[in-house]
Design a protein around this motif. Structure first.
Motif, PDB file in Angstrom:
ATOM      1  N   ALA A 130      67.247  54.427  40.149  1.00 18.94           N
ATOM      2  CA  ALA A 130      66.269  53.449  40.624  1.00 18.94           C
ATOM      3  C   ALA A 130      64.958  53.611  39.860  1.00 18.94           C
ATOM      4  CB  ALA A 130      66.034  53.622  42.129  1.00 18.94           C
ATOM      5  N   GLY A 131      64.567  52.563  39.159  1.00 15.82           N
ATOM      6  CA  GLY A 131      63.316  52.590  38.415  1.00 15.82           C
ATOM      7  C   GLY A 131      62.122  52.386  39.329  1.00 15.82           C
ATOM      8  N   ARG A 132      60.969  52.826  38.893  1.00 18.16           N
ATOM      9  CA  ARG A 132      59.739  52.668  39.665  1.00 18.16           C
ATOM     10  C   ARG A 132      59.134  51.299  39.382  1.00 18.16           C
ATOM     11  NH1 ARG A 132      59.870  57.949  37.983  1.00 18.16           N
ATOM     12  NH2 ARG A 132      58.830  57.442  36.010  1.00 18.16           N
ATOM     13  N   MET A 133      58.933  50.504  40.431  1.00 14.80           N
ATOM     14  CA  MET A 133      58.428  49.135  40.303  1.00 14.80           C
ATOM     15  C   MET A 133      57.027  49.017  40.901  1.00 14.80           C
ATOM     16  SD  MET A 133      61.148  47.870  38.956  1.00 14.80           S
ATOM     17  CE  MET A 133      62.818  48.514  38.756  1.00 14.80           C
ATOM     18  N   ARG A 134      56.249  48.102  40.332  1.00 16.76           N
ATOM     19  CA  ARG A 134      54.912  47.863  40.855  1.00 16.76           C
ATOM     20  C   ARG A 134      54.572  46.389  40.743  1.00 16.76           C
ATOM     21  NH1 ARG A 134      49.025  49.614  38.413  1.00 16.76           N
ATOM     22  NH2 ARG A 134      49.726  48.236  36.751  1.00 16.76           N
ATOM     23  N   VAL A 135      53.908  45.873  41.764  1.00 18.53           N
ATOM     24  CA  VAL A 135      53.287  44.549  41.712  1.00 18.53           C
ATOM     25  C   VAL A 135      51.793  44.781  41.833  1.00 18.53           C
ATOM     26  CG1 VAL A 135      53.033  42.317  42.843  1.00 18.53           C
ATOM     27  CG2 VAL A 135      55.279  43.424  42.766  1.00 18.53           C
ATOM     28  N   ALA A 136      51.031  44.345  40.834  1.00 20.42           N
ATOM     29  CA  ALA A 136      49.580  44.566  40.829  1.00 20.42           C
ATOM     30  C   ALA A 136      48.887  43.254  40.500  1.00 20.42           C
ATOM     31  CB  ALA A 136      49.205  45.640  39.811  1.00 20.42           C
ATOM     32  N   LEU A 137      48.362  42.603  41.515  1.00 18.86           N
ATOM     33  CA  LEU A 137      47.685  41.319  41.357  1.00 18.86           C
ATOM     34  C   LEU A 137      46.290  41.392  41.977  1.00 18.86           C
ATOM     35  CD1 LEU A 137      50.618  39.009  42.527  1.00 18.86           C
ATOM     36  CD2 LEU A 137      50.000  39.530  40.172  1.00 18.86           C
ATOM     37  N   GLU A 138      45.369  40.638  41.402  1.00 21.32           N
ATOM     38  CA  GLU A 138      44.031  40.584  41.986  1.00 21.32           C
ATOM     39  C   GLU A 138      43.396  39.224  41.705  1.00 21.32           C
ATOM     40  OE1 GLU A 138      41.262  42.660  38.625  1.00 21.32           O
ATOM     41  OE2 GLU A 138      42.488  44.000  39.870  1.00 21.32           O
ATOM     42  N   GLN A 139      42.429  38.873  42.546  1.00 18.10           N
ATOM     43  CA  GLN A 139      41.776  37.568  42.441  1.00 18.10           C
ATOM     44  C   GLN A 139      40.293  37.709  42.735  1.00 18.10           C
ATOM     45  OE1 GLN A 139      43.027  34.215  41.748  1.00 18.10           O
ATOM     46  NE2 GLN A 139      40.814  34.110  41.506  1.00 18.10           N
ATOM     47  N   CYS A 140      39.484  37.255  41.802  1.00 17.61           N
ATOM     48  CA  CYS A 140      38.038  37.249  42.023  1.00 17.61           C
ATOM     49  C   CYS A 140      37.666  36.024  42.856  1.00 17.61           C
ATOM     50  CB  CYS A 140      37.307  37.224  40.684  1.00 17.61           C
ATOM     51  SG  CYS A 140      35.517  37.107  40.845  1.00 17.61           S
ATOM     52  N   GLN A 141      36.852  36.230  43.879  1.00 14.89           N
ATOM     53  CA  GLN A 141      36.492  35.118  44.755  1.00 14.89           C
ATOM     54  C   GLN A 141      35.712  34.030  44.029  1.00 14.89           C
ATOM     55  OE1 GLN A 141      33.078  34.950  45.257  1.00 14.89           O
ATOM     56  NE2 GLN A 141      32.596  36.921  44.347  1.00 14.89           N
ATOM     57  N   ALA A 142      35.049  34.374  42.897  1.00 11.55           N
ATOM     58  CA  ALA A 142      34.256  33.386  42.174  1.00 11.55           C
ATOM     59  C   ALA A 142      35.119  32.258  41.604  1.00 11.55           C
ATOM     60  CB  ALA A 142      33.482  34.058  41.032  1.00 11.55           C
ATOM     61  N   GLU A 143      36.440  32.501  41.465  1.00  6.87           N
ATOM     62  CA  GLU A 143      37.332  31.479  40.927  1.00  6.87           C
ATOM     63  C   GLU A 143      37.371  30.245  41.825  1.00  6.87           C
ATOM     64  OE1 GLU A 143      38.773  31.552  38.076  1.00  6.87           O
ATOM     65  OE2 GLU A 143      38.357  33.634  37.529  1.00  6.87           O
ATOM     66  N   PHE A 144      37.014  30.404  43.094  1.00  2.00           N
ATOM     67  CA  PHE A 144      37.127  29.296  44.035  1.00  2.00           C
ATOM     68  C   PHE A 144      35.799  28.573  44.274  1.00  2.00           C
ATOM     69  CE2 PHE A 144      40.483  32.327  45.392  1.00  2.00           C
ATOM     70  CZ  PHE A 144      41.568  31.564  45.026  1.00  2.00           C
ATOM     71  N   GLU A 177      35.391  45.432  48.641  1.00  3.67           N
ATOM     72  CA  GLU A 177      34.001  44.997  48.740  1.00  3.67           C
ATOM     73  C   GLU A 177      33.200  45.370  47.503  1.00  3.67           C
ATOM     74  OE1 GLU A 177      32.279  46.485  52.281  1.00  3.67           O
ATOM     75  OE2 GLU A 177      33.545  45.288  53.625  1.00  3.67           O
ATOM     76  N   TYR A 178      33.500  46.514  46.887  1.00  2.00           N
ATOM     77  CA  TYR A 178      32.729  46.952  45.728  1.00  2.00           C
ATOM     78  C   TYR A 178      32.982  46.040  44.526  1.00  2.00           C
ATOM     79  CZ  TYR A 178      31.056  49.905  41.916  1.00  2.00           C
ATOM     80  OH  TYR A 178      30.399  50.372  40.811  1.00  2.00           O
ATOM     81  N   ARG A 179      34.245  45.708  44.289  1.00  2.00           N
ATOM     82  CA  ARG A 179      34.602  44.866  43.142  1.00  2.00           C
ATOM     83  C   ARG A 179      34.582  43.381  43.488  1.00  2.00           C
ATOM     84  NH1 ARG A 179      40.267  46.614  41.441  1.00  2.00           N
ATOM     85  NH2 ARG A 179      39.815  45.317  39.610  1.00  2.00           N
ATOM     86  N   GLU A 180      34.462  43.075  44.776  1.00  2.00           N
ATOM     87  CA  GLU A 180      34.450  41.701  45.271  1.00  2.00           C
ATOM     88  C   GLU A 180      35.709  40.947  44.828  1.00  2.00           C
ATOM     89  OE1 GLU A 180      30.735  40.063  43.941  1.00  2.00           O
ATOM     90  OE2 GLU A 180      29.645  40.886  45.662  1.00  2.00           O
TER      91      GLU A 180
END
Length: 333
Positions: free
Chosen positions: A86-100, A302-305
């Motif tokens: 079994a391989g090690r899997m990761r999902v890493a997503l992020e969204q800056c609120q300024a996009e909206f 909160e630090y990275r918003e």
């Protein structure tokens, strides 16, 4: 790091000029064969698990002559081992609120210190739904086309079924060439008749034939209207939950639409016509969770918003018996 660029990619960055229909429309996503329900799933696999299978026993009932075991030389009860890694899997997503900013989505922001925290909002639920659907599609591709030697991070986290089958199961012969009339029908006959007695003797509902879409459409064209001396398509299909299900000699034919993009993007696989006739439970999935698509965390930094999505899980595949697989593949050129 992957970003959910909802605003720009979907044209929401245009100046907000009044009321909009307050719903995000997700692009319809096709769902291929549900591997988590049709394959054998082994949970709690942290890294490696050994799978044991025993060879078929034959000619073990013989006449008794005397107290001599020489007649039984070479008729041992052999146990073979395959490893599921079994391989090690990761999902890493992020969204800056300024996009909206400047979109109707800003209307749904909270007030005060939590103004940019989307936790518990309809937008968060929409994003999580889209991520879960993406995970399901990705692990389906990994299950079949995974290859640790592939140059793409989309496929090199684990080895998939096709790689294991290439190493262990000789494909039924199929001359390279473009699809023509009755190509799929003719090769389905070869693959099924080339299967082992053990595979062909199984109940039809315990087996399946997975094919690339080009072969699926070619088969339908052959059976529609009774072409090539074949009974009309009514004899080969059923309507289940509004979807046409096609069969070949009683075994369900499943088109794998995700294979098209996998073939186009996986660097270690190029043949665009694939046909796999096998027992469903002969394919094994190993994971450290019951359902990887549900292993998601969503929180506001909160630090990275930014809104953060993370998922970590283990995932790998293997098959048990060579004799319960009959398959074929070729390139159209």
């Amino acid at each position: 790091m992957a970003y959910i660029d909802v605003a720009n990619n979907n044209g929401l960055g245009a100046a907000y000029s009044g009321a909009n229909f307050n719903e995000i429309f997700l692009q319809p996503i096709f769902t291929d064969d549900d591997i988590m329900s049709n394959f054998r799933v082994i949970p709690n696999v942290r890294y490696r698990m050994n799978l044991y299978n025993a060879d078929e026993l034959s000619c073990i009932v013989q006449s008794y002559d005397t107290c001599d075991d020489t007649d039984y030389v070479g008729k041992d009860f052999n146990v073979n081992t395959k490893s599921l890694i079994a391989g090690r899997m990761r999902v890493a997503l992020e969204q800056c609120q300024a996009e909206f900013f400047g979109t109707y989505i800003e209307e749904s922001y909270r007030a005060g210190l939590d103004v940019f925290n989307l936790t518990g909002t309809d937008l968060m639920n929409t994003i999580m739904t889209n991520v879960r659907r993406g995970i399901v599609q990705d692990i389906t591709k990994l299950a079949w086309f995974g290859d640790t030697t592939d140059s793409s991070e989309c496929y090199n986290s684990t080895d998939g079924l096709l790689k294991y089958m290439l190493a262990g199961v000789t494909p039924v012969a199929w001359t390279t060439g473009a699809i023509t009339t009755d190509t799929a029908l003719d090769q389905l006959r070869e693959v099924m008749e080339g299967g082992s007695a053990a595979l062909n003797a199984m109940n039809n509902n315990e087996k399946c034939i997975w094919v690339t879409p080009n072969l699926y459409w070619n088969y339908i064209a052959s059976v529609e209207g009774g072409n090539a001396g074949v009974a009309g398509d009514a004899a080969h299909k059923e309507l289940v939950d509004g979807r046409q299900i096609y069969f070949f000699r009683g075994v369900e034919l499943k088109p794998m639409f995700s294979w098209v993009s996998a073939i186009a993007t996986a660097s270690t696989w190029s043949n665009d016509q694939i046909m796999v006739y096998a027992a469903k439970k002969n394919f094994v999935l190993g994971t450290d969770t019951n359902d990887p698509s549900n292993e998601l965390k969503f929180w506001y930094d909160e630090y990275r918003e930014k809104m953060i999505i993370r998922s970590y899980f283990k995932f790998g595949t293997q098959y048990v018996h060579d004799s319960l697989i009959s398959w074929s593949h070729r390139n159209s050129s």
